[in-house]
Every structure is written in structure tokens, then in C-alpha cells.
Scaffold this motif. Sequence first.
Motif, PDB file in Angstrom:
ATOM      1  N   GLU A  78     -20.762  12.885 -35.099  1.00 46.03           N
ATOM      2  CA  GLU A  78     -20.066  13.276 -36.333  1.00 46.03           C
ATOM      3  C   GLU A  78     -19.259  14.574 -36.188  1.00 46.03           C
ATOM      4  OE1 GLU A  78     -24.551  14.209 -37.022  1.00 46.03           O
ATOM      5  OE2 GLU A  78     -23.318  12.702 -36.017  1.00 46.03           O
ATOM      6  N   TRP A  79     -19.436  15.267 -35.065  1.00 44.94           N
ATOM      7  CA  TRP A  79     -18.659  16.493 -34.837  1.00 44.94           C
ATOM      8  C   TRP A  79     -17.327  16.216 -34.134  1.00 44.94           C
ATOM      9  CZ3 TRP A  79     -22.952  19.827 -32.044  1.00 44.94           C
ATOM     10  CH2 TRP A  79     -24.003  20.066 -32.940  1.00 44.94           C
ATOM     11  N   ALA A  80     -17.066  14.983 -33.771  1.00 42.61           N
ATOM     12  CA  ALA A  80     -15.984  14.634 -32.835  1.00 42.61           C
ATOM     13  C   ALA A  80     -14.643  15.304 -33.117  1.00 42.61           C
ATOM     14  CB  ALA A  80     -15.791  13.125 -32.801  1.00 42.61           C
ATOM     15  N   ASN A  81     -14.296  15.506 -34.370  1.00 46.67           N
ATOM     16  CA  ASN A  81     -12.993  16.115 -34.672  1.00 46.67           C
ATOM     17  C   ASN A  81     -13.071  17.630 -34.835  1.00 46.67           C
ATOM     18  OD1 ASN A  81     -14.226  16.353 -37.148  1.00 46.67           O
ATOM     19  ND2 ASN A  81     -12.882  14.913 -38.214  1.00 46.67           N
ATOM     20  N   ARG A  82     -14.277  18.195 -34.542  1.00 46.20           N
ATOM     21  CA  ARG A  82     -14.442  19.651 -34.632  1.00 46.20           C
ATOM     22  C   ARG A  82     -14.929  20.252 -33.309  1.00 46.20           C
ATOM     23  NH1 ARG A  82     -18.666  20.146 -38.772  1.00 46.20           N
ATOM     24  NH2 ARG A  82     -18.919  17.896 -38.537  1.00 46.20           N
ATOM     25  N   VAL A  83     -16.007  19.681 -32.781  1.00 48.80           N
ATOM     26  CA  VAL A  83     -16.565  20.120 -31.494  1.00 48.80           C
ATOM     27  C   VAL A  83     -16.994  18.881 -30.727  1.00 48.80           C
ATOM     28  CG1 VAL A  83     -18.440  21.365 -30.361  1.00 48.80           C
ATOM     29  CG2 VAL A  83     -17.377  22.342 -32.388  1.00 48.80           C
ATOM     30  N   ALA A  84     -16.434  18.696 -29.540  1.00 48.86           N
ATOM     31  CA  ALA A  84     -16.736  17.509 -28.741  1.00 48.86           C
ATOM     32  C   ALA A  84     -16.845  17.891 -27.270  1.00 48.86           C
ATOM     33  CB  ALA A  84     -15.651  16.448 -28.946  1.00 48.86           C
ATOM     34  N   LEU A  85     -17.261  16.929 -26.458  1.00 51.60           N
ATOM     35  CA  LEU A  85     -17.393  17.141 -25.013  1.00 51.60           C
ATOM     36  C   LEU A  85     -16.312  16.332 -24.305  1.00 51.60           C
ATOM     37  CD1 LEU A  85     -18.898  18.247 -22.558  1.00 51.60           C
ATOM     38  CD2 LEU A  85     -20.457  16.299 -22.714  1.00 51.60           C
ATOM     39  N   PRO A  86     -15.181  16.951 -23.957  1.00 53.48           N
ATOM     40  CA  PRO A  86     -14.095  16.224 -23.286  1.00 53.48           C
ATOM     41  C   PRO A  86     -14.509  15.772 -21.887  1.00 53.48           C
ATOM     42  CG  PRO A  86     -13.324  18.312 -24.211  1.00 53.48           C
ATOM     43  CD  PRO A  86     -14.813  18.340 -24.243  1.00 53.48           C
ATOM     44  N   VAL A  87     -14.019  14.620 -21.491  1.00 55.84           N
ATOM     45  CA  VAL A  87     -14.308  14.087 -20.155  1.00 55.84           C
ATOM     46  C   VAL A  87     -13.840  15.068 -19.075  1.00 55.84           C
ATOM     47  CG1 VAL A  87     -13.820  12.224 -18.525  1.00 55.84           C
ATOM     48  CG2 VAL A  87     -14.202  11.697 -20.933  1.00 55.84           C
ATOM     49  N   GLU A  88     -12.697  15.700 -19.287  1.00 51.90           N
ATOM     50  CA  GLU A  88     -12.161  16.628 -18.291  1.00 51.90           C
ATOM     51  C   GLU A  88     -13.105  17.803 -18.057  1.00 51.90           C
ATOM     52  OE1 GLU A  88      -8.223  17.768 -19.327  1.00 51.90           O
ATOM     53  OE2 GLU A  88      -7.357  15.807 -18.842  1.00 51.90           O
ATOM     54  N   ASP A  89     -13.719  18.309 -19.124  1.00 49.57           N
ATOM     55  CA  ASP A  89     -14.669  19.421 -18.966  1.00 49.57           C
ATOM     56  C   ASP A  89     -15.903  18.959 -18.193  1.00 49.57           C
ATOM     57  OD1 ASP A  89     -12.996  21.145 -20.271  1.00 49.57           O
ATOM     58  OD2 ASP A  89     -14.000  20.989 -22.207  1.00 49.57           O
ATOM     59  N   TYR A  90     -16.334  17.729 -18.465  1.00 45.50           N
ATOM     60  CA  TYR A  90     -17.462  17.164 -17.718  1.00 45.50           C
ATOM     61  C   TYR A  90     -17.131  17.089 -16.230  1.00 45.50           C
ATOM     62  CZ  TYR A  90     -20.315  13.382 -15.735  1.00 45.50           C
ATOM     63  OH  TYR A  90     -21.124  12.622 -14.912  1.00 45.50           O
ATOM     64  N   LEU A  91     -15.943  16.615 -15.903  1.00 43.67           N
ATOM     65  CA  LEU A  91     -15.539  16.483 -14.500  1.00 43.67           C
ATOM     66  C   LEU A  91     -15.399  17.848 -13.829  1.00 43.67           C
ATOM     67  CD1 LEU A  91     -12.925  13.578 -14.760  1.00 43.67           C
ATOM     68  CD2 LEU A  91     -15.292  13.456 -13.952  1.00 43.67           C
ATOM     69  N   HIS A  92     -14.887  18.826 -14.562  1.00 40.09           N
ATOM     70  CA  HIS A  92     -14.811  20.187 -14.008  1.00 40.09           C
ATOM     71  C   HIS A  92     -16.210  20.714 -13.689  1.00 40.09           C
ATOM     72  CE1 HIS A  92     -10.651  21.589 -14.000  1.00 40.09           C
ATOM     73  NE2 HIS A  92     -10.443  20.914 -15.115  1.00 40.09           N
ATOM     74  N   GLY A  93     -17.162  20.442 -14.585  1.00 42.84           N
ATOM     75  CA  GLY A  93     -18.533  20.879 -14.350  1.00 42.84           C
ATOM     76  C   GLY A  93     -19.148  20.212 -13.133  1.00 42.84           C
ATOM     77  N   VAL A  94     -18.831  18.934 -12.937  1.00 42.42           N
ATOM     78  CA  VAL A  94     -19.341  18.189 -11.777  1.00 42.42           C
ATOM     79  C   VAL A  94     -18.745  18.747 -10.480  1.00 42.42           C
ATOM     80  CG1 VAL A  94     -19.354  15.947 -10.619  1.00 42.42           C
ATOM     81  CG2 VAL A  94     -19.833  16.094 -13.075  1.00 42.42           C
ATOM     82  N   ILE A  95     -17.462  19.068 -10.509  1.00 44.45           N
ATOM     83  CA  ILE A  95     -16.824  19.644  -9.318  1.00 44.45           C
ATOM     84  C   ILE A  95     -17.452  20.999  -8.980  1.00 44.45           C
ATOM     85  CG2 ILE A  95     -14.668  20.635  -8.426  1.00 44.45           C
ATOM     86  CD1 ILE A  95     -13.178  18.397  -9.909  1.00 44.45           C
ATOM     87  N   SER A  96     -17.763  21.784 -10.011  1.00 45.81           N
ATOM     88  CA  SER A  96     -18.426  23.072  -9.772  1.00 45.81           C
ATOM     89  C   SER A  96     -19.799  22.862  -9.138  1.00 45.81           C
ATOM     90  CB  SER A  96     -18.576  23.844 -11.088  1.00 45.81           C
ATOM     91  OG  SER A  96     -17.305  24.227 -11.593  1.00 45.81           O
ATOM     92  N   LEU A  97     -20.465  21.771  -9.516  1.00 42.84           N
ATOM     93  CA  LEU A  97     -21.748  21.431  -8.903  1.00 42.84           C
ATOM     94  C   LEU A  97     -21.574  21.216  -7.403  1.00 42.84           C
ATOM     95  CD1 LEU A  97     -24.732  20.386  -8.844  1.00 42.84           C
ATOM     96  CD2 LEU A  97     -23.779  18.115  -9.364  1.00 42.84           C
ATOM     97  N   VAL A  98     -20.558  20.463  -7.022  1.00 45.33           N
ATOM     98  CA  VAL A  98     -20.311  20.191  -5.599  1.00 45.33           C
ATOM     99  C   VAL A  98     -20.001  21.488  -4.850  1.00 45.33           C
ATOM    100  CG1 VAL A  98     -18.866  18.969  -3.932  1.00 45.33           C
ATOM    101  CG2 VAL A  98     -19.515  17.852  -6.077  1.00 45.33           C
ATOM    102  N   ASN A  99     -19.201  22.357  -5.470  1.00 40.44           N
ATOM    103  CA  ASN A  99     -18.900  23.654  -4.857  1.00 40.44           C
ATOM    104  C   ASN A  99     -20.182  24.406  -4.542  1.00 40.44           C
ATOM    105  OD1 ASN A  99     -16.103  24.219  -7.138  1.00 40.44           O
ATOM    106  ND2 ASN A  99     -16.169  23.052  -5.253  1.00 40.44           N
ATOM    107  N   ASP A 100     -21.122  24.362  -5.470  1.00 36.55           N
ATOM    108  CA  ASP A 100     -22.381  25.082  -5.289  1.00 36.55           C
ATOM    109  C   ASP A 100     -23.278  24.382  -4.271  1.00 36.55           C
ATOM    110  OD1 ASP A 100     -23.421  27.513  -6.106  1.00 36.55           O
ATOM    111  OD2 ASP A 100     -24.819  26.598  -7.516  1.00 36.55           O
ATOM    112  N   LEU A 101     -23.232  23.057  -4.239  1.00 38.85           N
ATOM    113  CA  LEU A 101     -24.059  22.319  -3.282  1.00 38.85           C
ATOM    114  C   LEU A 101     -23.616  22.561  -1.843  1.00 38.85           C
ATOM    115  CD1 LEU A 101     -24.662  18.878  -5.046  1.00 38.85           C
ATOM    116  CD2 LEU A 101     -26.267  20.790  -4.777  1.00 38.85           C
TER     117      LEU A 101
END
Length: 227
Positions: free
Chosen positions: A126-149
Motif C-alpha cells: 500500500e506504500w507503492a506510490n510513496r515508498v517502494a523498493l525499486p528493482v534497480e536499488d535491489y540490483l545495486h545492493g546485490v552488486i555491492s554484495l559481490v564487491n564485498d565477497l
Amino acid sequence: MDNNDLEKINDLLDKDVEIREKIKEQVNELDKKARTMAGILNRVHSTPPGALPPLLDSVRPVLQSCQDTMSQLASIVPENQFWRWKDMWTNSLRTAISAVAMVQYLTKRDLVSLQQVSDTLGFKVEWANRVALPVEDYLHGVISLVNDLSRLAVNSVTLGNFEEPIKISIFVKDLFAGFSMLNLKNDVLRRRFDGLKYDIKKIEEVVYDVSLRKLATVKTASADMES
């Protein structure tokens, strides 16, 4: 421009400033929590495998507390204004996503899904038009995981954990194959994805050295990941 129009414009400007300040307050909270998690997780590079569970347990309450912050943000951002304000918390959110992904990898040895990240950080439909989790932010977070690994692959050898680089290599190569099938049109995201090749090369060099010295085998590491 008549006085009534000027008053209306001033009211709108004042309202925007008020909203911005309230959002900024919550973003500062999210940033503190994200930096706290990043600081705790940075210790995995100097922590023996047997001591990892307590360290990861210390991160989970901070992750849980992010739900309150996201809820506060959702109560402040006006309807249909997500894209107007989202840049204020994007960096902190990506750091938090990376923390979720790291905890998931070290606990389950797999990739956290978009939905799992959303649930962990407390996003609601129900927050979708106010606060949401964009796919691009998820992918950026995953790439940061690989950097750390890629760092962890090197540091694990220093700690005498010779199978960890092989496990990381298997995981990262599978992840890279998945990324390769995505149609990435965001320039920044595309450049970061291209940079994963250097992380993979770094990990492969560690795996090669460990295998050459017969300190660990791919077969054993693969079996450990599946168990």
C-alpha cells in the motif's frame, strides 16, 4: 501575479520545506542504521567461520529496526510523490539491501530475493506510490554484495578458511550468469555490472592459488554449499 497567487505559492514552498526536513530526519536514521550494519559486517573479513553466527545475529535487530524507519518515511511522503523524493534515501537503502544480501549469503549460501529484501526491510504494497523498493536499488545492493565477497575470498585464506573462496566463486559465477540475461538500460547499473568481471577475476586468482596448493577442492566446497 496577484497577492493571492503569491500566498499560495509561498504556502506550497513552505510545505515542501517542511516535508523535506521530516524526510531528511528519517533518512538520517536510515543512514545511521545502514552504516552500523556495514560496520558490523565489515568484521566478517577478520572473523573465523565458527564465530560468524553471533556476528550475524547482532546485525538482525538493526535490520528489524529499519522497518520502523521505512514506516515513518511512508507516513511522511505524500501520495504519488515517490519519484520526487526517493533520491534522498537511495544510497542508504542500497547499503541496507547489501547488508540483507550479505546476511542471507553467509547464513543460507544463496541470493536473497527482491521479495525477501522487501519483507525484511518492512515495505508494504500500500506504500507503492510513496515508498517502494525499486528493482534497480535491489540490483545495486546485490552488486555491492559481490564487491564485498571478492574481498572476503582473499581474507578467508588469511584466516585459514581455504574452501570459502571456492564457495564464493561458485555463487558469484552463477549470479553473474543471471545478470548477463538482464536487459540493463541504466548506464550506472550497466557500468557496475561490467565491473563485476574484475571481482570474478580476483576471486578466480584466489581459487586457482588455493587449488594449486591443494588446500581445498571444488568438489568438497560444492558439497558443503548443498548441505
